[in-house]
Design an enzyme around this catalytic site. Structure first.
Site, PDB file in Angstrom:
ATOM      1  N   GLU A 106      -0.082  10.169  -3.531  1.00 34.62           N
ATOM      2  CA  GLU A 106      -0.562  11.115  -4.795  1.00 34.62           C
ATOM      3  C   GLU A 106      -2.655  10.544  -3.959  1.00 34.62           C
ATOM      4  O   GLU A 106      -2.763  11.169  -5.143  1.00 34.62           O
ATOM      5  CB  GLU A 106      -0.087  11.272  -5.621  1.00 34.62           C
TER       6      GLU A 106
ATOM      7  N   HIS B 173      22.178   4.171  10.550  1.00 37.77           N
ATOM      8  CA  HIS B 173      22.847   5.420  12.258  1.00 37.77           C
ATOM      9  C   HIS B 173      22.486   6.354  11.388  1.00 37.77           C
ATOM     10  O   HIS B 173      22.998   7.467  11.491  1.00 37.77           O
ATOM     11  CB  HIS B 173      24.029   4.876  10.847  1.00 37.77           C
TER      12      HIS B 173
ATOM     13  N   LYS C  73      -0.292  22.723 -11.263  1.00 41.97           N
ATOM     14  CA  LYS C  73      -0.476  22.284 -12.836  1.00 41.97           C
ATOM     15  C   LYS C  73      -0.613  24.146 -13.672  1.00 41.97           C
ATOM     16  O   LYS C  73      -0.391  24.475 -14.458  1.00 41.97           O
ATOM     17  CB  LYS C  73      -0.655  21.105 -13.599  1.00 41.97           C
TER      18      LYS C  73
HETATM   19  O1  PA5 Z   1       0.112  10.231 -10.707  1.00 38.00           O
HETATM   20  C1  PA5 Z   1      -0.239  11.214 -11.945  1.00 38.00           C
HETATM   21  O2  PA5 Z   1      -1.523  11.130 -12.352  1.00 38.00           O
HETATM   22  C2  PA5 Z   1       0.614  12.120 -11.801  1.00 38.00           C
HETATM   23  O3  PA5 Z   1       2.134  11.894 -11.061  1.00 38.00           O
HETATM   24  C3  PA5 Z   1       1.367  12.156 -12.926  1.00 38.00           C
HETATM   25  O4  PA5 Z   1       2.192  10.945 -13.229  1.00 38.00           O
HETATM   26  C4  PA5 Z   1       2.808  13.322 -13.334  1.00 38.00           C
HETATM   27  O5  PA5 Z   1       1.728  14.383 -13.573  1.00 38.00           O
HETATM   28  C5  PA5 Z   1       3.033  13.277 -15.108  1.00 38.00           C
HETATM   29  O6  PA5 Z   1       1.961  13.582 -15.126  1.00 38.00           O
HETATM   30  P1  PA5 Z   1       1.884  13.052 -17.222  1.00 38.00           P
HETATM   31  O7  PA5 Z   1       1.905  11.581 -17.342  1.00 38.00           O
HETATM   32  O8  PA5 Z   1       0.317  13.094 -17.629  1.00 38.00           O
HETATM   33  O9  PA5 Z   1       3.095  14.134 -18.222  1.00 38.00           O
END
Ligand code: PA5
Length: 400
Positions: A255, A284, A390
């Site tokens: 990410e 394996h 989202k």
């Molecule tokens: O790293 C990030 O920002 C995302 O992966 C969030 O952790 C994930 O989308 C969850 O978001 P939130 O904590 O706002 O619910």
């Protein structure tokens, strides 16, 4: 304690540390926030014996650190904690069937406070609690941004107990906040020791001396090979306990580095792919591909010096060695054979798996990822692709 066998420490971290500082991120500073830590620890102490089960509702960075800590450390009470990080109805029901709702604390974790998956789980279990005429204030705690988002608004309006996610700490960099420390403390993990380990590595991360700065060395190696076409990192811990750690790293690195635009808004489509493997099991399975498939992977081994248990293999042909010796002999041999096949490797050695080494590991990869962002000339701290999907999901629901 943790060591890295990479000699790759060319250049100086100074300029990159300055660039990281300018991004105003709190992931390496929050571990000094005593007040927040004490609030987390005290609340966990107060509540840990009042419930039979704890259920975290959260996804991505709001869930993976907790899953990692639970699976790596497996404290006495670890079977009391469940993390629902998906909206698969069968998975939700499976956990629901395992808990006694009257004796369950739900920890709703969302930095933004707006994540649809987490909110939908909250609505579902909120109804279960009210159906049983139970007090929702006693059964839910929110861990969320201190000012913004739906959850914060609801907490202010209806007086739910809350813990804060600092505004300058992004989801995938939040493992060392209440996000994971609170659930960990509820099942008896010593969260002070996690912070001790994290601080040790943070000092290295901030070191201007390239040789001392292990996160800088790791990022250098990852980046060097990335530039040469090794765009995948295999995370290969020789330990089942670290399998969820690889999932945490996968989210952090993918990410953070997977970006369409660089800092100058030029299209770059950059990013390191993380592929988890487990030693020796994957010797394996995936290992054949690592040896003879496309030579585009940096293989990162994790070696554990001391396991919790020592188990002898009672066989003379095997020289009566222990499983502990065998697993590390196999690791060394696999590494050697990969090196003979000219596959790049790296080893991270841990003296043991403990609260402290996990703290070190979290900070090692967070620091390295921050450096990687600067090397790749991208913003490692945003996630426009995730935000876009989202948004489309919300739009699709509104159209129903
Ligand atoms: O790293 C990030 O920002 C995302 O992966 C969030 O952790 C994930 O989308 C969850 O978001 P939130 O904590 O706002 O619910």
């Amino acid at each position: 304690m943790l060591t890295l066998d990479s000699k790759n420490s060319k250049g100086s971290p100074i300029k990159f540390l300055r660039d990281i500082e300018k991004r105003n991120q709190g992931f390496y500073k929050i571990i000094d926030d005593k007040k927040a830590f004490e609030k987390t620890e005290n609340l966990a102490k107060k509540l840990k014996n009042n419930f039979n089960h704890f259920v975290v509702l959260g996804i991505g960075g709001s869930a993976l650190g907790t899953i990692c800590l639970k699976n790596a450390l497996k404290p006495k009470d670890y079977e009391k904690l469940f993390v629902i990080d998906n909206i698969d109805p069968d998975f939700i029901k499976e956990i629901e069937n395992k808990i006694d709702i009257k004796k369950t604390l739900f920890i709703v974790v969302s930095k933004s406070g707006d994540t649809l998956e987490t909110l939908s789980q909250f609505f579902y279990f909120h109804k279960k609690i009210t159906d049983q005429k139970l007090d929702t204030k006693k059964h839910f705690i929110f861990i969320t941004d201190s000012e913004k988002g739906y959850l914060r608004g609801l907490a202010n309006k209806e007086n739910y107990e809350t813990l804060d996610v600092p505004s300058n700490v992004g989801g995938r960099f939040s493992v060392l906040t209440a996000v994971s420390l609170f659930p960990a403390a509820l099942i008896g993990i010593d969260i002070k020791k996690i912070i001790t380990g994290a601080k040790k590595m943070r000092d290295r991360f901030l070191s201007k001396d390239a040789k001392k700065n292990i996160p800088f060395s790791l990022a250098n190696t990852q980046y060097d090979f990335y530039e040469k076409g090794f765009k995948t990192n295999i995370l290969f811990p020789y330990s089942n306990s670290l399998s969820s750690f690889s999932d945490w790293v996968k989210q952090l690195v993918c990410e953070s580095t997977g970006k369409k635009f660089d800092n100058k808004k030029r299209k770059v489509f950059t990013g390191i792919t993380i592929v988890p493997a487990i030693g020796v099991t994957d010797q394996h399975a995936q290992s054949q591909l690592f040896h003879e498939g496309p030579n585009d992977k940096l293989i990162i081994f994790f070696e554990i010096e001391k396991f919790k248990n020592t188990l002898k293999i009672p066989n003379k042909n095997l020289k009566n060695i222990t499983f502990n010796e065998l697993i590390n002999i196999e690791k060394t041999s696999t590494k050697k054979s990969l090196q003979e096949a000219k596959r790049p490797t790296l080893t991270i050695k841990l003296d043991q798996i403990s609260e402290e080494t996990l703290g070190e590991l979290f900070m090692l990869f967070e620091g390295a990822t921050a450096f990687l962002g600067e090397f790749l000339n991208i913003n490692a701290f945003n996630q426009p692709g995730v935000e876009h999907s989202k948004k489309l999901t919300k739009q699709a629901i509104l159209k129903l």
